[in-house]
Design a protein around this motif. Structure first.
Motif, PDB file in Angstrom:
ATOM      1  N   ARG A  25      83.073 102.820 -55.279  1.00  0.00           N
ATOM      2  CA  ARG A  25      83.420 101.467 -54.835  1.00  0.00           C
ATOM      3  C   ARG A  25      84.631 101.484 -53.897  1.00  0.00           C
ATOM      4  NH1 ARG A  25      82.934 100.251 -60.376  1.00  0.00           N
ATOM      5  NH2 ARG A  25      80.810  99.647 -60.844  1.00  0.00           N
ATOM      6  N   LYS A  26      85.606 102.319 -54.224  1.00  0.00           N
ATOM      7  CA  LYS A  26      86.800 102.422 -53.388  1.00  0.00           C
ATOM      8  C   LYS A  26      86.430 102.949 -51.999  1.00  0.00           C
ATOM      9  CE  LYS A  26      91.374 104.513 -53.328  1.00  0.00           C
ATOM     10  NZ  LYS A  26      92.287 105.446 -54.001  1.00  0.00           N
ATOM     11  N   ARG A  28      83.496 102.745 -50.533  1.00  0.00           N
ATOM     12  CA  ARG A  28      82.708 101.731 -49.833  1.00  0.00           C
ATOM     13  C   ARG A  28      83.627 100.665 -49.261  1.00  0.00           C
ATOM     14  NH1 ARG A  28      79.046  96.825 -51.788  1.00  0.00           N
ATOM     15  NH2 ARG A  28      78.479  96.208 -49.718  1.00  0.00           N
ATOM     16  N   ALA A  29      84.607 100.231 -50.033  1.00  0.00           N
ATOM     17  CA  ALA A  29      85.538  99.215 -49.551  1.00  0.00           C
ATOM     18  C   ALA A  29      86.308  99.725 -48.343  1.00  0.00           C
ATOM     19  CB  ALA A  29      86.504  98.817 -50.663  1.00  0.00           C
ATOM     20  N   TRP A  32      83.141 100.176 -45.430  1.00  0.00           N
ATOM     21  CA  TRP A  32      82.139  99.176 -45.107  1.00  0.00           C
ATOM     22  C   TRP A  32      82.597  97.741 -45.278  1.00  0.00           C
ATOM     23  CZ3 TRP A  32      78.254 100.884 -42.436  1.00  0.00           C
ATOM     24  CH2 TRP A  32      77.898 102.220 -42.565  1.00  0.00           C
ATOM     25  N   ASP A  33      83.364  97.451 -46.313  1.00  0.00           N
ATOM     26  CA  ASP A  33      83.759  96.070 -46.573  1.00  0.00           C
ATOM     27  C   ASP A  33      84.906  95.696 -45.643  1.00  0.00           C
ATOM     28  OD1 ASP A  33      81.861  96.059 -48.535  1.00  0.00           O
ATOM     29  OD2 ASP A  33      83.267  96.410 -50.171  1.00  0.00           O
ATOM     30  N   LYS A  34      84.632  94.858 -44.687  1.00  0.00           N
ATOM     31  CA  LYS A  34      85.611  94.485 -43.674  1.00  0.00           C
ATOM     32  C   LYS A  34      85.992  93.011 -43.834  1.00  0.00           C
ATOM     33  CE  LYS A  34      85.261  98.477 -41.702  1.00  0.00           C
ATOM     34  NZ  LYS A  34      86.234  99.472 -41.832  1.00  0.00           N
ATOM     35  N   GLN A  35      87.143  92.660 -43.277  1.00  0.00           N
ATOM     36  CA  GLN A  35      87.591  91.274 -43.282  1.00  0.00           C
ATOM     37  C   GLN A  35      86.699  90.459 -42.345  1.00  0.00           C
ATOM     38  OE1 GLN A  35      89.990  89.967 -45.181  1.00  0.00           O
ATOM     39  NE2 GLN A  35      90.260  91.970 -46.122  1.00  0.00           N
ATOM     40  N   PRO A  36      86.522  89.172 -42.630  1.00  0.00           N
ATOM     41  CA  PRO A  36      85.724  88.334 -41.725  1.00  0.00           C
ATOM     42  C   PRO A  36      86.358  88.274 -40.343  1.00  0.00           C
ATOM     43  CG  PRO A  36      86.247  87.158 -43.764  1.00  0.00           C
ATOM     44  CD  PRO A  36      86.988  88.453 -43.806  1.00  0.00           C
TER      45      PRO A  36
END
Length: 60
Positions: A25-26, A28-29, A32-36
């Motif tokens: 999860r870390k 991936r964040a 891949w997980d980006k701010q809008p």
């Protein structure tokens, strides 16, 4: 009940390394997980770009 070799491997891996899912999860964040996207800021950035001249490597 039947379990495939892959399922057995994953269960064994998770048992040996209980922090595996948290690490995934870390990662991936991080990747891949980006701010809008702020559309106003993006618009200002596009408007302030200076157009590149064609044939920048051609000698004059």
């Amino acid at each position: 009940m039947y379990e495939s070799d892959i399922t057995q491997f994953i269960k064994q891996l998770k048992a040996e390394k209980p922090t595996l899912e948290a690490e995934q999860r870390k990662g991936r964040a991080l990747l891949w997980d980006k701010q809008p996207i702020d559309l106003d800021e993006r618009s200002r950035a596009q408007q302030s770009r200076v157009a590149q001249q064609p044939y920048v490597y051609q000698g004059e």
